[in-house]
Design a protein around this motif. Structure first.
Motif, PDB file in Angstrom:
ATOM      1  N   VAL A   1       0.891  -1.259   0.163  1.00  8.40           N
ATOM      2  CA  VAL A   1       0.071  -0.040  -0.015  1.00  8.40           C
ATOM      3  C   VAL A   1       0.880   1.185  -0.173  1.00  8.40           C
ATOM      4  CG1 VAL A   1      -1.684   1.277   1.351  1.00  8.40           C
ATOM      5  CG2 VAL A   1      -1.945  -1.258   1.013  1.00  8.40           C
ATOM      6  N   ALA A   2       1.848   1.199   0.957  1.00 10.59           N
ATOM      7  CA  ALA A   2       2.698   2.574   0.978  1.00 10.59           C
ATOM      8  C   ALA A   2       3.502   2.942  -0.233  1.00 10.59           C
ATOM      9  CB  ALA A   2       3.551   2.479   2.434  1.00 10.59           C
ATOM     10  N   ARG A   3       4.069   1.669  -0.826  1.00 10.35           N
ATOM     11  CA  ARG A   3       4.918   1.676  -1.729  1.00 10.35           C
ATOM     12  C   ARG A   3       4.595   1.949  -3.056  1.00 10.35           C
ATOM     13  NH1 ARG A   3       9.916  -0.688  -0.442  1.00 10.35           N
ATOM     14  NH2 ARG A   3      10.668  -0.294  -2.763  1.00 10.35           N
ATOM     15  N   THR A   4       3.190   1.872  -3.372  1.00  5.06           N
ATOM     16  CA  THR A   4       2.557   1.965  -4.498  1.00  5.06           C
ATOM     17  C   THR A   4       1.604   3.216  -4.426  1.00  5.06           C
ATOM     18  OG1 THR A   4       0.877   0.518  -4.004  1.00  5.06           O
ATOM     19  CG2 THR A   4       2.790  -0.341  -5.257  1.00  5.06           C
ATOM     20  N   ALA A   5       1.657   3.899  -3.225  1.00  5.08           N
ATOM     21  CA  ALA A   5       0.420   4.935  -3.257  1.00  5.08           C
ATOM     22  C   ALA A   5       0.474   5.970  -4.092  1.00  5.08           C
ATOM     23  CB  ALA A   5       0.537   5.315  -1.741  1.00  5.08           C
ATOM     24  N   GLY A   6      -0.592   6.536  -4.873  1.00  7.71           N
ATOM     25  CA  GLY A   6      -0.766   7.558  -5.611  1.00  7.71           C
ATOM     26  C   GLY A   6      -0.146   7.188  -6.978  1.00  7.71           C
ATOM     27  N   LYS A   7      -0.029   5.932  -7.138  1.00 12.33           N
ATOM     28  CA  LYS A   7       0.457   5.539  -8.416  1.00 12.33           C
ATOM     29  C   LYS A   7      -0.705   4.551  -9.410  1.00 12.33           C
ATOM     30  CE  LYS A   7       4.807   4.642  -9.846  1.00 12.33           C
ATOM     31  NZ  LYS A   7       6.148   4.343  -9.803  1.00 12.33           N
ATOM     32  N   ALA A   8      -0.837   4.522 -10.647  1.00 10.34           N
ATOM     33  CA  ALA A   8      -1.747   3.406 -11.198  1.00 10.34           C
ATOM     34  C   ALA A   8      -0.919   2.174 -11.097  1.00 10.34           C
ATOM     35  CB  ALA A   8      -1.821   3.806 -12.791  1.00 10.34           C
ATOM     36  N   MET A   9      -1.830   1.086 -11.049  1.00 12.89           N
ATOM     37  CA  MET A   9      -0.998  -0.343 -10.815  1.00 12.89           C
ATOM     38  C   MET A   9      -1.824  -1.352 -11.523  1.00 12.89           C
ATOM     39  SD  MET A   9      -0.230  -1.795  -7.141  1.00 12.89           S
ATOM     40  CE  MET A   9      -1.929  -2.861  -6.663  1.00 12.89           C
ATOM     41  N   LEU A  10      -1.128  -2.299 -11.975  1.00  9.23           N
ATOM     42  CA  LEU A  10      -1.730  -3.507 -12.578  1.00  9.23           C
ATOM     43  C   LEU A  10      -1.030  -4.485 -11.287  1.00  9.23           C
ATOM     44  CD1 LEU A  10      -1.377  -3.301 -16.437  1.00  9.23           C
ATOM     45  CD2 LEU A  10      -3.409  -3.143 -14.896  1.00  9.23           C
ATOM     46  N   LEU A  11      -1.901  -5.219 -10.879  1.00  8.61           N
ATOM     47  CA  LEU A  11      -1.523  -6.442  -9.990  1.00  8.61           C
ATOM     48  C   LEU A  11      -1.966  -7.584 -10.623  1.00  8.61           C
ATOM     49  CD1 LEU A  11      -0.693  -7.135  -6.955  1.00  8.61           C
ATOM     50  CD2 LEU A  11      -3.262  -6.679  -6.413  1.00  8.61           C
ATOM     51  N   TYR A  12      -1.057  -8.743 -10.229  1.00 11.81           N
ATOM     52  CA  TYR A  12      -1.394 -10.055 -10.856  1.00 11.81           C
ATOM     53  C   TYR A  12      -0.595 -11.215 -10.100  1.00 11.81           C
ATOM     54  CZ  TYR A  12      -1.188 -13.927 -14.039  1.00 11.81           C
ATOM     55  OH  TYR A  12      -1.497 -15.241 -14.616  1.00 11.81           O
ATOM     56  N   PHE A  13      -1.398 -12.130  -9.645  1.00 16.82           N
ATOM     57  CA  PHE A  13      -0.714 -13.419  -8.985  1.00 16.82           C
ATOM     58  C   PHE A  13      -0.484 -14.543  -9.809  1.00 16.82           C
ATOM     59  CE2 PHE A  13      -3.276 -10.652  -6.085  1.00 16.82           C
ATOM     60  CZ  PHE A  13      -2.453 -10.630  -4.744  1.00 16.82           C
ATOM     61  N   GLY A  14       0.629 -15.000  -9.950  1.00 18.85           N
ATOM     62  CA  GLY A  14       1.073 -16.047 -10.730  1.00 18.85           C
ATOM     63  C   GLY A  14       2.437 -16.658 -10.233  1.00 18.85           C
ATOM     64  N   TYR A  15       3.151 -17.487 -11.321  1.00 17.10           N
ATOM     65  CA  TYR A  15       4.479 -17.988 -10.938  1.00 17.10           C
ATOM     66  C   TYR A  15       5.220 -18.208 -12.163  1.00 17.10           C
ATOM     67  CZ  TYR A  15       2.355 -22.364 -12.587  1.00 17.10           C
ATOM     68  OH  TYR A  15       1.813 -23.695 -13.150  1.00 17.10           O
ATOM     69  N   THR A  16       6.505 -18.217 -11.852  1.00 13.93           N
ATOM     70  CA  THR A  16       7.396 -18.103 -12.867  1.00 13.93           C
ATOM     71  C   THR A  16       7.442 -19.154 -13.608  1.00 13.93           C
ATOM     72  OG1 THR A  16       9.429 -18.776 -11.578  1.00 13.93           O
ATOM     73  CG2 THR A  16       8.829 -16.412 -11.723  1.00 13.93           C
ATOM     74  N   HIS A  17       7.270 -20.393 -13.411  1.00 12.25           N
ATOM     75  CA  HIS A  17       7.597 -21.852 -14.025  1.00 12.25           C
ATOM     76  C   HIS A  17       6.269 -21.965 -14.804  1.00 12.25           C
ATOM     77  CE1 HIS A  17      10.252 -22.362 -10.813  1.00 12.25           C
ATOM     78  NE2 HIS A  17      10.882 -23.301 -11.630  1.00 12.25           N
ATOM     79  N   CYS A  18       5.054 -21.147 -14.941  1.00 14.43           N
ATOM     80  CA  CYS A  18       3.989 -21.299 -15.595  1.00 14.43           C
ATOM     81  C   CYS A  18       4.469 -21.310 -16.982  1.00 14.43           C
ATOM     82  CB  CYS A  18       2.988 -20.066 -15.127  1.00 14.43           C
ATOM     83  SG  CYS A  18       1.454 -20.048 -16.391  1.00 14.43           S
ATOM     84  N   PRO A  19       3.761 -22.079 -17.948  1.00 12.17           N
ATOM     85  CA  PRO A  19       4.312 -22.357 -19.252  1.00 12.17           C
ATOM     86  C   PRO A  19       3.598 -21.646 -20.268  1.00 12.17           C
ATOM     87  CG  PRO A  19       2.850 -24.105 -18.851  1.00 12.17           C
ATOM     88  CD  PRO A  19       3.145 -23.474 -17.341  1.00 12.17           C
ATOM     89  N   ASP A  20       2.373 -21.077 -19.778  1.00 15.66           N
ATOM     90  CA  ASP A  20       1.321 -20.094 -20.788  1.00 15.66           C
ATOM     91  C   ASP A  20       0.846 -19.039 -20.230  1.00 15.66           C
ATOM     92  OD1 ASP A  20      -0.471 -21.617 -19.113  1.00 15.66           O
ATOM     93  OD2 ASP A  20      -0.484 -23.257 -20.449  1.00 15.66           O
TER      94      ASP A  20
END
Length: 236
Positions: free
Chosen positions: A93-112
């Motif tokens: 919350v504090a580090r992204t305050a006042g900025k537009a943001m795109l948030l995604y939950f995922g993982y790096t081994h995902c193949p697609d």
């Protein structure tokens, strides 16, 4: 559709194995995905509806100037402190305050799904004027913290955009953070690919709330259209 060359973790034609949880009529549907697995599974209630507070079709409203799906209710940024790719605490919350943001939950081994989504967002951000590229935070939270070390996340994200923010932490903390914004994340099961909601949430800088939803398969063109509007804080 524009693509980044040689998306990490993506080989050949993407094969999105997704479970459709609902229909929005003419709009896009919410997807729950087990990336690269032989099947998808998610938590559901006795009536077959998703459990755990996920975004449901009833929460989604009509379109406006954005091409993404409008949320019928807004979501605050997750009030959570995770670990960034330098190994330091990151108060989301504090580090992204006042900025537009795109948030995604995922993982790096995902193949697609995960690399395709990050690739489409990266292409859209690269099309912005240089002065604007720093005005949006793209935040990737791993759903597979046992394998996704800070160094692994940083290396993976750097292939898309070195400015993208990568976060990890205790899986139960991540599950709670995802649930707070209506995204389903399940604790990884040994021998199976992680299951997680495949949607990206779009936050306005003016109120730090998510107003937009981008489902799996959202094109680069949609992100190219919407990201400048998010940065300007155009209201839904």
């Amino acid at each position: 559709m524009s693509r980044l060359p040689s998306l990490p973790g993506l080989q050949g034609t993407p094969s999105r194995r997704s479970l459709l949880l609902g229909s929005l009529g003419g709009a896009a549907a919410l997807l729950l995905t087990a990336c690269g697995s032989s099947g998808s599974s998610g938590s559901s209630s006795s009536d077959g509806s998703p459990s755990g507070g996920e975004i449901s079709p009833s929460m989604q409203g009509q379109s406006g100037p954005y091409q993404g799906v409008y949320l019928g209710r807004t979501f605050d940024k997750p009030a959570v402190t995770l670990t960034d790719t330098s190994g330091k605490p990151f108060d989301l919350v504090a580090r992204t305050a006042g900025k537009a943001m795109l948030l995604y939950f995922g993982y790096t081994h995902c193949p697609d799904v995960c690399p395709t989504t990050m690739g489409d967002i990266a292409v859209a951000v690269s099309k912005l004027p240089k002065a604007q590229q720093s005005e949006i935070d793209v935040v990737f939270v791993t759903t597979d913290p046992a394998r996704d070390t800070p160094a692994a996340i940083r290396s993976w994200l750097d292939a898309f955009n070195p400015a993208f923010i990568g976060l990890t932490g205790d899986i139960q903390t991540i599950i709670a953070a995802a649930k707070s914004v209506g995204v389903y994340v399940a604790a990884p099961v040994k021998g199976q690919e992680p299951v997680h909601g495949a949607q990206t949430l779009g936050y306005l800088p003016s109120d730090n709330k998510a107003h937009l939803l981008y489902t799996s398969g959202t094109t680069t063109a949609v992100f190219e259209h919407d990201v400048p509007l998010l940065i300007k804080g155009v209201r839904a």
